[in-house]
Design a protein around this motif. Structure first.
Motif, mmCIF file in Angstrom:
data_model
loop_
_atom_site.group_PDB
_atom_site.id
_atom_site.type_symbol
_atom_site.label_atom_id
_atom_site.label_comp_id
_atom_site.label_asym_id
_atom_site.label_seq_id
_atom_site.Cartn_x
_atom_site.Cartn_y
_atom_site.Cartn_z
ATOM 1 N N VAL A 32 0.792 -1.233 0.000
ATOM 2 C CA VAL A 32 0.000 0.000 0.000
ATOM 3 C C VAL A 32 0.826 1.286 0.000
ATOM 4 O O VAL A 32 0.270 2.381 -0.066
ATOM 5 N N ILE A 33 2.138 1.177 0.043
ATOM 6 C CA ILE A 33 2.992 2.352 0.197
ATOM 7 C C ILE A 33 2.796 3.355 -0.942
ATOM 8 O O ILE A 33 2.712 4.561 -0.701
ATOM 9 N N ASP A 34 2.699 2.892 -2.182
ATOM 10 C CA ASP A 34 2.538 3.808 -3.309
ATOM 11 C C ASP A 34 1.177 4.501 -3.286
ATOM 12 O O ASP A 34 1.066 5.671 -3.650
ATOM 13 N N THR A 35 0.162 3.787 -2.838
ATOM 14 C CA THR A 35 -1.170 4.380 -2.735
ATOM 15 C C THR A 35 -1.195 5.487 -1.692
ATOM 16 O O THR A 35 -1.750 6.566 -1.923
ATOM 17 N N ILE A 36 -0.564 5.251 -0.559
ATOM 18 C CA ILE A 36 -0.510 6.258 0.496
ATOM 19 C C ILE A 36 0.312 7.456 0.026
ATOM 20 O O ILE A 36 -0.074 8.612 0.249
ATOM 21 N N ALA A 37 1.433 7.216 -0.643
ATOM 22 C CA ALA A 37 2.260 8.306 -1.155
ATOM 23 C C ALA A 37 1.484 9.134 -2.175
ATOM 24 O O ALA A 37 1.557 10.370 -2.162
ATOM 25 N N ALA A 38 0.718 8.490 -3.041
ATOM 26 C CA ALA A 38 -0.101 9.213 -4.018
ATOM 27 C C ALA A 38 -1.162 10.056 -3.320
ATOM 28 O O ALA A 38 -1.484 11.160 -3.775
ATOM 29 N N THR A 39 -1.674 9.559 -2.216
ATOM 30 C CA THR A 39 -2.649 10.313 -1.438
ATOM 31 C C THR A 39 -2.027 11.583 -0.886
ATOM 32 O O THR A 39 -2.652 12.652 -0.894
ATOM 33 N N TYR A 40 -0.796 11.493 -0.409
ATOM 34 C CA TYR A 40 -0.081 12.684 0.069
ATOM 35 C C TYR A 40 0.112 13.699 -1.061
ATOM 36 O O TYR A 40 -0.046 14.898 -0.857
ATOM 37 N N ILE A 41 0.453 13.223 -2.245
ATOM 38 C CA ILE A 41 0.641 14.113 -3.390
ATOM 39 C C ILE A 41 -0.670 14.807 -3.738
ATOM 40 O O ILE A 41 -0.715 16.034 -3.932
ATOM 41 N N LEU A 42 -1.744 14.048 -3.818
ATOM 42 C CA LEU A 42 -3.054 14.617 -4.137
ATOM 43 C C LEU A 42 -3.492 15.625 -3.085
ATOM 44 O O LEU A 42 -3.979 16.712 -3.425
ATOM 45 N N GLN A 43 -3.309 15.301 -1.816
ATOM 46 C CA GLN A 43 -3.701 16.218 -0.757
ATOM 47 C C GLN A 43 -2.894 17.508 -0.823
ATOM 48 O O GLN A 43 -3.436 18.602 -0.616
ATOM 49 N N GLY A 44 -1.620 17.409 -1.128
ATOM 50 C CA GLY A 44 -0.791 18.602 -1.289
ATOM 51 C C GLY A 44 -1.299 19.489 -2.410
ATOM 52 O O GLY A 44 -1.351 20.714 -2.282
ATOM 53 N N TYR A 45 -1.681 18.881 -3.517
ATOM 54 C CA TYR A 45 -2.240 19.631 -4.633
ATOM 55 C C TYR A 45 -3.547 20.306 -4.242
ATOM 56 O O TYR A 45 -3.761 21.489 -4.519
ATOM 57 N N LEU A 46 -4.440 19.553 -3.618
ATOM 58 C CA LEU A 46 -5.735 20.112 -3.218
ATOM 59 C C LEU A 46 -5.571 21.253 -2.223
ATOM 60 O O LEU A 46 -6.286 22.262 -2.307
ATOM 61 N N ASP A 47 -4.633 21.115 -1.306
ATOM 62 C CA ASP A 47 -4.366 22.193 -0.360
ATOM 63 C C ASP A 47 -3.835 23.439 -1.071
ATOM 64 O O ASP A 47 -4.172 24.558 -0.707
ATOM 65 N N LYS A 48 -3.009 23.215 -2.087
ATOM 66 C CA LYS A 48 -2.413 24.326 -2.830
ATOM 67 C C LYS A 48 -3.466 25.099 -3.635
ATOM 68 O O LYS A 48 -3.459 26.321 -3.641
ATOM 69 N N ILE A 49 -4.378 24.408 -4.293
ATOM 70 C CA ILE A 49 -5.375 25.104 -5.106
ATOM 71 C C ILE A 49 -6.475 25.731 -4.263
ATOM 72 O O ILE A 49 -7.161 26.626 -4.708
ATOM 73 N N LYS A 50 -6.613 25.253 -3.036
ATOM 74 C CA LYS A 50 -7.621 25.813 -2.136
ATOM 75 C C LYS A 50 -7.269 27.242 -1.730
ATOM 76 O O LYS A 50 -8.137 28.060 -1.478
ATOM 77 N N LYS A 51 -5.966 27.536 -1.671
ATOM 78 C CA LYS A 51 -5.505 28.862 -1.228
ATOM 79 C C LYS A 51 -5.691 29.902 -2.269
ATOM 80 O O LYS A 51 -5.817 30.097 -3.264
#
Length: 51
Positions: A32-51
């Motif tokens: 599951v490591i790659d799935t969790i890492a992809a989740t971190y990437i997606l969350q970082g993107y979503l946080d960035k566009i929210k601002k």
């Protein structure tokens, strides 16, 4: 189409730490490591566009 670059160098390390803290066995972490890492990437993107 706009291309947005995201720094993903430490996402695998962060995912590994999170799974180790959850006391997950290494064989399950490996699956599951790659799935969790992809989740971190997606969350970082979503946080960035929210601002």
């Amino acid at each position: 189409m706009e291309i947005i670059l995201e720094d993903e160098r430490l996402t695998t390390v962060a995912a590994e730490r999170m799974l180790m803290e959850a006391d997950m066995h290494w064989s399950k972490r490996k699956k599951v490591i790659d799935t969790i890492a992809a989740t971190y990437i997606l969350q970082g993107y979503l946080d960035k566009i929210k601002k």
